[in-house]
Design an enzyme around this catalytic site. Sequence first.
Site, PDB file in Angstrom:
ATOM      1  N   GLY A  90       5.309  -4.307  13.420  1.00  0.00           N
ATOM      2  CA  GLY A  90       4.202  -5.049  12.833  1.00  0.00           C
ATOM      3  C   GLY A  90       4.600  -6.111  11.837  1.00  0.00           C
ATOM      4  N   ASP A 150       0.840  -1.197   0.000  1.00  0.00           N
ATOM      5  CA  ASP A 150       0.000   0.000   0.000  1.00  0.00           C
ATOM      6  C   ASP A 150       0.877   1.250   0.000  1.00  0.00           C
ATOM      7  OD1 ASP A 150       0.597   0.845   2.811  1.00  0.00           O
ATOM      8  OD2 ASP A 150      -0.402  -1.042   3.292  1.00  0.00           O
ATOM      9  N   HIS A 198       8.149  -5.616  -1.595  1.00  0.00           N
ATOM     10  CA  HIS A 198       7.218  -6.499  -2.295  1.00  0.00           C
ATOM     11  C   HIS A 198       6.427  -5.785  -3.382  1.00  0.00           C
ATOM     12  CE1 HIS A 198       7.339  -9.208   1.530  1.00  0.00           C
ATOM     13  NE2 HIS A 198       8.294  -9.512   0.678  1.00  0.00           N
TER      14      HIS A 198
END
Length: 263
Positions: free
Chosen positions: A195, A104, A119
Site C-alpha cells: 500500500g 496511526d 513519520h
Amino acid sequence: MSSTVEAVVSLVGGAKRIVVFTGAGISAESGIPTFRDPLTGIWARQDPEKLETANAFREDAALVWGWYLWRRAQVAQAVPNAAHQAIAQLTWTRDVTVITQNIDDLHERAGAVDVIHLHGSLEQPKCFACHRTPTAFSFEEPIASEDMRIEPPRCPRCRGKLRPGVVWFGEELPAVAWKKAVLATKNCDVLLSIGTSGVVFPAAEIPTMALRAGAYVVHINPVQVVQPSCRELCLVGRATEIVPALVFLMRPSTGAQVERPVP
C-alpha cells in the site's frame, strides 16, 4: 494458484529475515483517508499540505491542533483490518520488522510489536519549543468537534505549546527510527511493500535499498507497480485479501531458505 503467488509464498516462507513496509493504502482499507483523498466536513476547504508545516503551527497553532485532533478521532474510530492482523500474526512466528509510513496505531492494535514509525505517531506529541516528548501525557477522549480551532496543551517542562509528534513537510525523519529502518532493510531477505505510493521520500527509498542489498521485493498494491529488477514481484489487489492469503499459505512454512544473490 498463480505462478507469481507461488513464487511469493516460497520466497517469504523461506526467508530468514522479513521486512514489512506499509503505506497509506493499508490504512485506507480501514477507512482512514489517504493524504490524496479530498477532505470532508468542516475541513473540506483546508489544504493538508498547508496545515502540515511548522509555519502553519506558528501562525495558527489552534487550527493545526484541531486538525490533528480530528484526524486522531478518525483513527480512533477505525479498526485494524485483515491485512494488519495477518502482519501481526507473521511477527509472532517469524523474524519480521514492520516499518510504516503511517502515523496511526493500527499495526499495534492488531498485535504487532516494535513497529518503526518513519513519520512519527499521532499518539506522541512533543513540545514545539524544547522538542521534548512529555513522559506522562494522555489525550482526552478523541473529539470530532465542529470547532476547528482548539488550543494545544502546554509542555510540562517549559510551558511551550505541544505539537503533533509527526513529521511535517520540510522536516527530517526521526534519526533513531530511520537508522533502525535502514539496518533492518539492509539485512532482510524479503521486503513486502504494501500500500505504498513510492513518491514520499526518503521513505520511498526503502524498497530500492533492499534490492541493492540483495533482497527480493514484493509489491502488494491495488495497481501494477513497475518492476525494473528481476528480484521484484508484484501482486495486484487489495491488501486485506492478498496478505491474509499469503500468511495462510505459508502455514506450515514452505520452501527452502532464500539464497541471497552474490552482488
